[in-house]
Motif scaffolding. Structure first.
Motif, PDB file in Angstrom:
ATOM      1  N   ALA A  60      13.786  -4.591  20.910  1.00 40.67           N
ATOM      2  CA  ALA A  60      13.114  -3.864  21.993  1.00 40.67           C
ATOM      3  C   ALA A  60      14.097  -3.449  23.087  1.00 40.67           C
ATOM      4  O   ALA A  60      13.947  -2.375  23.679  1.00 40.67           O
ATOM      5  CB  ALA A  60      12.001  -4.730  22.583  1.00 40.67           C
ATOM      6  N   LEU A  61      15.085  -4.269  23.335  1.00 45.13           N
ATOM      7  CA  LEU A  61      16.061  -3.966  24.384  1.00 45.13           C
ATOM      8  C   LEU A  61      16.775  -2.642  24.113  1.00 45.13           C
ATOM      9  O   LEU A  61      16.927  -1.810  25.005  1.00 45.13           O
ATOM     10  CB  LEU A  61      17.078  -5.107  24.513  1.00 45.13           C
ATOM     11  CG  LEU A  61      18.195  -4.917  25.524  1.00 45.13           C
ATOM     12  CD1 LEU A  61      17.638  -4.705  26.925  1.00 45.13           C
ATOM     13  CD2 LEU A  61      19.125  -6.115  25.493  1.00 45.13           C
ATOM     14  N   ILE A  62      17.193  -2.421  22.895  1.00 47.12           N
ATOM     15  CA  ILE A  62      17.879  -1.173  22.540  1.00 47.12           C
ATOM     16  C   ILE A  62      16.945   0.012  22.742  1.00 47.12           C
ATOM     17  O   ILE A  62      17.342   1.059  23.252  1.00 47.12           O
ATOM     18  CB  ILE A  62      18.392  -1.227  21.078  1.00 47.12           C
ATOM     19  CG1 ILE A  62      19.450  -2.315  20.915  1.00 47.12           C
ATOM     20  CG2 ILE A  62      18.919   0.129  20.634  1.00 47.12           C
ATOM     21  CD1 ILE A  62      20.732  -2.072  21.668  1.00 47.12           C
ATOM     22  N   TRP A  63      15.682  -0.141  22.344  1.00 49.75           N
ATOM     23  CA  TRP A  63      14.724   0.966  22.484  1.00 49.75           C
ATOM     24  C   TRP A  63      14.428   1.268  23.947  1.00 49.75           C
ATOM     25  O   TRP A  63      14.209   2.436  24.305  1.00 49.75           O
ATOM     26  CB  TRP A  63      13.458   0.695  21.686  1.00 49.75           C
ATOM     27  CG  TRP A  63      13.731   0.840  20.227  1.00 49.75           C
ATOM     28  CD1 TRP A  63      13.830  -0.159  19.302  1.00 49.75           C
ATOM     29  CD2 TRP A  63      14.010   2.057  19.541  1.00 49.75           C
ATOM     30  NE1 TRP A  63      14.140   0.369  18.072  1.00 49.75           N
ATOM     31  CE2 TRP A  63      14.257   1.726  18.183  1.00 49.75           C
ATOM     32  CE3 TRP A  63      14.083   3.392  19.921  1.00 49.75           C
ATOM     33  CZ2 TRP A  63      14.554   2.685  17.223  1.00 49.75           C
ATOM     34  CZ3 TRP A  63      14.380   4.348  18.965  1.00 49.75           C
ATOM     35  CH2 TRP A  63      14.606   3.998  17.643  1.00 49.75           C
ATOM     36  N   VAL A  64      14.430   0.253  24.805  1.00 52.97           N
ATOM     37  CA  VAL A  64      14.261   0.508  26.243  1.00 52.97           C
ATOM     38  C   VAL A  64      15.387   1.405  26.730  1.00 52.97           C
ATOM     39  O   VAL A  64      15.160   2.389  27.442  1.00 52.97           O
ATOM     40  CB  VAL A  64      14.211  -0.818  27.040  1.00 52.97           C
ATOM     41  CG1 VAL A  64      14.387  -0.585  28.540  1.00 52.97           C
ATOM     42  CG2 VAL A  64      12.900  -1.545  26.769  1.00 52.97           C
ATOM     43  N   TRP A  65      16.628   1.091  26.322  1.00 50.10           N
ATOM     44  CA  TRP A  65      17.771   1.914  26.733  1.00 50.10           C
ATOM     45  C   TRP A  65      17.672   3.330  26.178  1.00 50.10           C
ATOM     46  O   TRP A  65      17.969   4.299  26.873  1.00 50.10           O
ATOM     47  CB  TRP A  65      19.085   1.249  26.319  1.00 50.10           C
ATOM     48  CG  TRP A  65      19.503   0.213  27.304  1.00 50.10           C
ATOM     49  CD1 TRP A  65      19.368  -1.142  27.174  1.00 50.10           C
ATOM     50  CD2 TRP A  65      20.092   0.426  28.584  1.00 50.10           C
ATOM     51  NE1 TRP A  65      19.847  -1.779  28.291  1.00 50.10           N
ATOM     52  CE2 TRP A  65      20.302  -0.836  29.173  1.00 50.10           C
ATOM     53  CE3 TRP A  65      20.475   1.557  29.283  1.00 50.10           C
ATOM     54  CZ2 TRP A  65      20.869  -0.990  30.429  1.00 50.10           C
ATOM     55  CZ3 TRP A  65      21.044   1.406  30.542  1.00 50.10           C
ATOM     56  CH2 TRP A  65      21.233   0.145  31.095  1.00 50.10           C
ATOM     57  N   VAL A  66      17.268   3.468  24.927  1.00 47.45           N
ATOM     58  CA  VAL A  66      17.112   4.806  24.342  1.00 47.45           C
ATOM     59  C   VAL A  66      16.078   5.597  25.143  1.00 47.45           C
ATOM     60  O   VAL A  66      16.305   6.762  25.499  1.00 47.45           O
ATOM     61  CB  VAL A  66      16.717   4.721  22.843  1.00 47.45           C
ATOM     62  CG1 VAL A  66      16.244   6.065  22.312  1.00 47.45           C
ATOM     63  CG2 VAL A  66      17.881   4.206  22.016  1.00 47.45           C
ATOM     64  N   LEU A  67      14.949   4.980  25.440  1.00 44.71           N
ATOM     65  CA  LEU A  67      13.868   5.687  26.139  1.00 44.71           C
ATOM     66  C   LEU A  67      14.237   6.056  27.568  1.00 44.71           C
ATOM     67  O   LEU A  67      13.988   7.190  28.007  1.00 44.71           O
ATOM     68  CB  LEU A  67      12.581   4.855  26.107  1.00 44.71           C
ATOM     69  CG  LEU A  67      11.954   4.724  24.720  1.00 44.71           C
ATOM     70  CD1 LEU A  67      10.765   3.767  24.758  1.00 44.71           C
ATOM     71  CD2 LEU A  67      11.542   6.072  24.167  1.00 44.71           C
ATOM     72  N   ILE A  68      14.855   5.129  28.315  1.00 46.32           N
ATOM     73  CA  ILE A  68      15.187   5.485  29.700  1.00 46.32           C
ATOM     74  C   ILE A  68      16.346   6.470  29.758  1.00 46.32           C
ATOM     75  O   ILE A  68      16.396   7.316  30.650  1.00 46.32           O
ATOM     76  CB  ILE A  68      15.426   4.256  30.611  1.00 46.32           C
ATOM     77  CG1 ILE A  68      16.621   3.417  30.190  1.00 46.32           C
ATOM     78  CG2 ILE A  68      14.174   3.410  30.721  1.00 46.32           C
ATOM     79  CD1 ILE A  68      16.960   2.281  31.141  1.00 46.32           C
ATOM     80  N   THR A  69      17.259   6.391  28.782  1.00 50.35           N
ATOM     81  CA  THR A  69      18.343   7.375  28.718  1.00 50.35           C
ATOM     82  C   THR A  69      17.776   8.761  28.428  1.00 50.35           C
ATOM     83  O   THR A  69      18.143   9.745  29.082  1.00 50.35           O
ATOM     84  CB  THR A  69      19.376   6.983  27.650  1.00 50.35           C
ATOM     85  OG1 THR A  69      19.934   5.712  27.989  1.00 50.35           O
ATOM     86  CG2 THR A  69      20.484   8.016  27.537  1.00 50.35           C
ATOM     87  N   ALA A  70      16.878   8.839  27.460  1.00 46.83           N
ATOM     88  CA  ALA A  70      16.268  10.129  27.115  1.00 46.83           C
ATOM     89  C   ALA A  70      15.466  10.674  28.302  1.00 46.83           C
ATOM     90  O   ALA A  70      15.563  11.868  28.621  1.00 46.83           O
ATOM     91  CB  ALA A  70      15.370   9.982  25.891  1.00 46.83           C
ATOM     92  N   ALA A  71      14.699   9.813  28.966  1.00 47.81           N
ATOM     93  CA  ALA A  71      13.890  10.262  30.100  1.00 47.81           C
ATOM     94  C   ALA A  71      14.768  10.784  31.241  1.00 47.81           C
ATOM     95  O   ALA A  71      14.487  11.849  31.818  1.00 47.81           O
ATOM     96  CB  ALA A  71      12.996   9.121  30.591  1.00 47.81           C
ATOM     97  N   ALA A  72      15.817  10.045  31.585  1.00 49.62           N
ATOM     98  CA  ALA A  72      16.695  10.469  32.685  1.00 49.62           C
ATOM     99  C   ALA A  72      17.433  11.758  32.325  1.00 49.62           C
ATOM    100  O   ALA A  72      17.580  12.654  33.169  1.00 49.62           O
ATOM    101  CB  ALA A  72      17.680   9.355  33.034  1.00 49.62           C
ATOM    102  N   THR A  73      17.875  11.870  31.085  1.00 42.78           N
ATOM    103  CA  THR A  73      18.585  13.078  30.656  1.00 42.78           C
ATOM    104  C   THR A  73      17.646  14.280  30.660  1.00 42.78           C
ATOM    105  O   THR A  73      18.013  15.358  31.144  1.00 42.78           O
ATOM    106  CB  THR A  73      19.212  12.874  29.260  1.00 42.78           C
ATOM    107  OG1 THR A  73      20.092  11.745  29.318  1.00 42.78           O
ATOM    108  CG2 THR A  73      19.984  14.100  28.814  1.00 42.78           C
ATOM    109  N   LEU A  74      16.432  14.102  30.147  1.00 37.33           N
ATOM    110  CA  LEU A  74      15.457  15.197  30.161  1.00 37.33           C
ATOM    111  C   LEU A  74      15.103  15.606  31.582  1.00 37.33           C
ATOM    112  O   LEU A  74      14.922  16.795  31.864  1.00 37.33           O
ATOM    113  CB  LEU A  74      14.207  14.807  29.379  1.00 37.33           C
ATOM    114  CG  LEU A  74      14.384  14.738  27.860  1.00 37.33           C
ATOM    115  CD1 LEU A  74      13.122  14.186  27.199  1.00 37.33           C
ATOM    116  CD2 LEU A  74      14.737  16.107  27.293  1.00 37.33           C
ATOM    117  N   GLU A  75      15.027  14.652  32.491  1.00 43.01           N
ATOM    118  CA  GLU A  75      14.767  14.979  33.895  1.00 43.01           C
ATOM    119  C   GLU A  75      15.899  15.834  34.442  1.00 43.01           C
ATOM    120  O   GLU A  75      15.667  16.827  35.136  1.00 43.01           O
ATOM    121  CB  GLU A  75      14.593  13.696  34.711  1.00 43.01           C
ATOM    122  CG  GLU A  75      14.062  13.917  36.117  1.00 43.01           C
ATOM    123  CD  GLU A  75      15.121  14.288  37.146  1.00 43.01           C
ATOM    124  OE1 GLU A  75      14.743  14.717  38.246  1.00 43.01           O
ATOM    125  OE2 GLU A  75      16.332  14.158  36.850  1.00 43.01           O
TER     126      GLU A  75
END
Length: 173
Positions: A60-75
Motif C-alpha cells: 500500500a505504501l508504494i501505491w500511496v506514492w504513485v497516487l500522490i505523485t500522479a495527483a500532484a503532477t496532474l495538478e
C-alpha cells in the motif's frame, strides 16, 4: 520481476535527478514550465511503470506514492495548461513541499524499524517547514529550492535500503 528495494532505489534516483534538472531549468530558462513538466513526466513514469509491473508484489505504501505523485503532477499540468497565474506559485513550489510532508508522514507511520520511522518523520517535518516557507515567500529559497528538495525527498529513499538491511541484520542476529 523487480524487488521492492530496487523499486525504492529507482524512486530515489529519479526524484533526486528530476529535482536537480528542475533546479537547472529554473536557473537557465525564463519560462521552463513545459520542460519541467516533461522532465517529471518521464522521470516518474519509470518507477510508476515498475510499480505496475510488480503488481501484487507491491504494498500500500508504494501505491500511496504513485497516487500522490500522479495527483500532484496532474495538478501541475492543469495549472500550466490553464495558465492559472494565481495558482502557479503554490503549484510549482509549495505543493511539492506539502506533497513530501504527506508522503513522508505516511511513510513514517507505515514502515517498520525505529531508524526508518525516525528518518521519515524528520523528513516529513522538514517538508512542513519548507511548505510554510514557500507559502510565506517562495523567493526565500530561490536558487536552491529544488536542491533542498532533492536532498530531502530523493536521498531518504536511497538511504532506506541500507537502513532496511541493518534492521534485517539486527532482527536475524
Amino acid at each position: 520481476m523487480f524487488s521492492r528495494q530496487s523499486l525504492l532505489l529507482w524512486w530515489g534516483l529519479t526524484v533526486t535527478i528530476a529535482y536537480l534538472i528542475t533546479q537547472y531549468i529554473g536557473n537557465t530558462m525564463e519560462h521552463g514550465h513545459s520542460a519541467v513538466l516533461w522532465t517529471w513526466g518521464v522521470a516518474m513514469a519509470i518507477p510508476t511503470l515498475m510499480t505496475l509491473l510488480m503488481g501484487k508484489d507491491t504494498n500500500a505504501l508504494i501505491w500511496v506514492w504513485v497516487l500522490i505523485t500522479a495527483a500532484a503532477t496532474l495538478e501541475n499540468v492543469w495549472v500550466h495548461a490553464t495558465q492559472s497565474k494565481a495558482l502557479m506559485p503554490f503549484s510549482y513550489h509549495a505543493l511539492w513541499w506539502v506533497f513530501g510532508a504527506v508522503g513522508f508522514g505516511y511513510t513514517a507511520a507505515a514502515v517498520e524499524g525505529a531508524d526508518r520511522k525516525r528518518m521519515y518523520a524528520i523528513v516529513a517535518a522538514l517538508h512542513v517547514v519548507g511548505a510554510i516557507i514557500m507559502l510565506i515567500d517562495k523567493e526565500l529559497m530561490k536558487g536552491y529550492e529544488y536542491i533542498v528538495l532533492a536532498l530531502i525527498q530523493g536521498v531518504p529513499m536511497l538511504l532506506d535500503v541500507p537502513l532496511r538491511k541493518r534492521q534485517h541484520a539486527a532482527a536475524t542476529a
